[in-house]
Design an enzyme around this catalytic site. Structure first.
Site, PDB file in Angstrom:
ATOM      1  N   TRP A 101      36.734  40.648  42.611  1.00 32.41           N
ATOM      2  CA  TRP A 101      36.141  41.843  42.006  1.00 32.41           C
ATOM      3  C   TRP A 101      36.530  41.969  40.538  1.00 32.41           C
ATOM      4  O   TRP A 101      35.723  42.367  39.707  1.00 32.41           O
ATOM      5  CB  TRP A 101      36.503  43.098  42.787  1.00 32.41           C
ATOM      6  CG  TRP A 101      35.955  43.088  44.189  1.00 32.41           C
ATOM      7  CD1 TRP A 101      36.669  43.127  45.348  1.00 32.41           C
ATOM      8  CD2 TRP A 101      34.576  42.998  44.566  1.00 32.41           C
ATOM      9  NE1 TRP A 101      35.818  43.076  46.428  1.00 32.41           N
ATOM     10  CE2 TRP A 101      34.534  42.992  45.980  1.00 32.41           C
ATOM     11  CE3 TRP A 101      33.368  42.914  43.857  1.00 32.41           C
ATOM     12  CZ2 TRP A 101      33.339  42.916  46.700  1.00 32.41           C
ATOM     13  CZ3 TRP A 101      32.177  42.843  44.580  1.00 32.41           C
ATOM     14  CH2 TRP A 101      32.171  42.842  45.965  1.00 32.41           C
ATOM     15  N   ASP A 171      39.671  49.795  38.842  1.00 36.95           N
ATOM     16  CA  ASP A 171      38.816  49.828  40.027  1.00 36.95           C
ATOM     17  C   ASP A 171      39.740  50.089  41.221  1.00 36.95           C
ATOM     18  O   ASP A 171      40.591  49.260  41.538  1.00 36.95           O
ATOM     19  CB  ASP A 171      38.106  48.474  40.163  1.00 36.95           C
ATOM     20  CG  ASP A 171      37.301  48.335  41.452  1.00 36.95           C
ATOM     21  OD1 ASP A 171      37.331  49.250  42.291  1.00 36.95           O
ATOM     22  OD2 ASP A 171      36.638  47.283  41.615  1.00 36.95           O
ATOM     23  N   LYS A 195      34.741  52.219  51.037  1.00 34.35           N
ATOM     24  CA  LYS A 195      35.934  51.589  51.591  1.00 34.35           C
ATOM     25  C   LYS A 195      36.813  52.655  52.260  1.00 34.35           C
ATOM     26  O   LYS A 195      37.133  52.552  53.414  1.00 34.35           O
ATOM     27  CB  LYS A 195      36.726  50.862  50.501  1.00 34.35           C
ATOM     28  CG  LYS A 195      35.899  49.871  49.666  1.00 34.35           C
ATOM     29  CD  LYS A 195      35.523  48.613  50.447  1.00 34.35           C
ATOM     30  CE  LYS A 195      34.347  47.869  49.843  1.00 34.35           C
ATOM     31  NZ  LYS A 195      34.579  47.243  48.561  1.00 34.35           N
TER      32      LYS A 195
HETATM   33  C1  LIG Z   1      33.790  46.444  47.605  1.00 39.33           C
HETATM   34  C2  LIG Z   1      34.371  46.402  46.247  1.00 39.33           C
HETATM   35  C3  LIG Z   1      33.568  46.354  45.098  1.00 39.33           C
HETATM   36  C4  LIG Z   1      32.065  46.290  45.163  1.00 39.33           C
HETATM   37  O1  LIG Z   1      31.560  47.491  45.569  1.00 39.33           O
HETATM   38  P1  LIG Z   1      29.977  47.764  45.595  1.00 39.33           P
HETATM   39  O2  LIG Z   1      29.931  49.236  45.823  1.00 39.33           O
HETATM   40  O3  LIG Z   1      29.417  46.961  46.711  1.00 39.33           O
HETATM   41  O4  LIG Z   1      29.415  47.368  44.284  1.00 39.33           O
HETATM   42  C5  LIG Z   1      34.193  46.361  43.878  1.00 39.33           C
HETATM   43  N1  LIG Z   1      35.524  46.420  43.768  1.00 39.33           N
HETATM   44  C6  LIG Z   1      36.325  46.456  44.850  1.00 39.33           C
HETATM   45  C7  LIG Z   1      37.811  46.517  44.674  1.00 39.33           C
HETATM   46  C8  LIG Z   1      35.779  46.454  46.128  1.00 39.33           C
HETATM   47  O5  LIG Z   1      36.578  46.489  47.205  1.00 39.33           O
END
Ligand SMILES: *Cc1c(COP(=O)(O)O)cnc(C)c1O
Length: 361
Positions: A101, A171, A195
């Protein structure tokens, strides 16, 4: 009807109480005679939903007044572009690469300016967090970017990097609301909610007000400007209304549970059940350096791909779903987010012990 123990990395398990409440309100939300799905986002009822959601999140995370909370769409991945488009005034940013990511965010930023990979843990398949105490931060960096919890590899920063005064952007998709955070340490904290917070379709961006400017990169689409969403309180266009409503319920559930300090305690206790077992198992082993282990995503292997596949299959038959590791790394991964009850992890460990006894030579 039986519910499984769902160890999915995302979309993931939600609190059963929240789902039941939403089910009760499905046809008639608080006497409005309609579902939240059917309601105008300009209605009084929805206005209350989004305002309460924001306030509850502010209470939970202790978000200072000089930060805005935005409920947006496009997932976490859209932020990979939105961040540079809004923040890259000098067209320079530093990225710490701790997994896929972070790497995707870094690759996207390269489209807009000079993105520097100033540290990486790629040399050991992202199984650790690099030492970030004295990084070669670029003098003209607009921000330093991290992925705080690495969903795929199961690592988490236990201390934030020393950004040498530069803005930190994080993030937090897979550790959102899993423990208390000091919001003041960040310029932007953001995460896709699927998540640990709610249903897919909402991304929450917590952004310091001075970073919201009209001075975006030329050609930045209206919908990708923080200012537009900030000025319009996330109601510039139709927001992901039903998703926000469920997030709001999860916030209230978290408050009832005692807030983020209580969640941290619970999550530590829960993760220890699994890590303690892994540390003494003769069959399974964790793949992450101990000091960097995530409380949310726990990858493990047997060291034998066939045995891994057998485990995933038998676990599924026993009611433990989605334990297969990410397609790029193999093995197993148990995601044990806020809504996973400790009983789920205890039962999983019992099952693993039984599997170990049956399969160890
Ligand atoms: C799942 C995830 C993403 C991507 O998320 P989307 O909503 O599918 O774009 C980005 N960063 C992390 C840390 C993730 O776990």
């Amino acid at each position: 009807m039986g519910r499984v123990y769902n160890f999915s990395a995302g979309p993931a398990v939600l609190p059963e109480e929240v789902l039941r409440e939403a089910a009760e309100e499905m046809l008639d939300y608080k006497g409005t005679g309609m579902s939240v799905m059917e309601m105008s986002h300009r209605s009084k009822a929805f206005e209350t939903i989004i305002e309460e959601a924001e306030q509850d999140l502010r209470d939970l995370m202790n978000i200072p007044d000089n930060y805005k909370v935005l409920f947006l769409q496009g997932g976490a991945s859209q932020q990979f572009a939105m961040i540079p488009m809004n923040l890259m005034k000098n067209k320079v940013a530093d990225y710490i690469i701790t997994g896929q990511w972070a790497k995707k965010a870094y690759e996207e930023a390269k489209k807009f300016g000079k993105a520097n990979a100033i540290a990486s843990s790629a040399d050991k398949t992202f199984s650790y967090i690099p030492d970030c105490s004295d990084l070669p931060i670029s003098e003209d960096a607009d921000y330093v970017y991290i992925c705080e919890n690495n969903t795929i590899y199961g690592t988490k920063y236990k201390t934030l990097p020393n950004t040498k005064g530069k803005i930190l952007v994080a993030d937090v998709s897979s550790c959102f609301l899993s423990e208390p955070v000091d919001v003041t340490k960040y310029g932007i904290i953001y995460g896709g909610v699927q998540k640990n917070v709610g249903p897919a379709g909402v991304v929450i961006v917590i952004i310091r007000e001075d970073l919201i400017t009209e001075d975006t990169l030329p050609g930045t689409p209206t919908m990708l400007q923080y200012k537009i969403h900030g000025d319009n309180k996330s109601l510039y266009n139709t927001p992901p209304a039903y998703g926000i409503y469920i997030c709001g319920k999860v916030f209230k559930w978290l408050k009832k549970k005692g807030g983020l300090a209580a969640m941290k305690e619970y999550n530590e206790k829960k993760a220890a059940v699994l890590y303690n077992y892994l540390d003494q198992s003769k069959l399974f082993k964790g793949t992450v350096r101990k000091a960097d282990r995530s409380l949310m995503n726990v990858p493990f292997v047997t060291g034998n791909e066939e045995l891994d596949a057998k485990f995933v299959k038998e676990a599924k038959a026993a009611g433990f779903e989605n334990l297969k590791g990410h397609r790029t790394v193999g093995g197993m991964r148990a995601s044990i987010y806020n809504a996973m009850p400790i009983e789920g992890v205890e039962k999983l460990v019992e099952f693993m012990k039984k599997f170990e006894a049956e399969n160890i030579k």
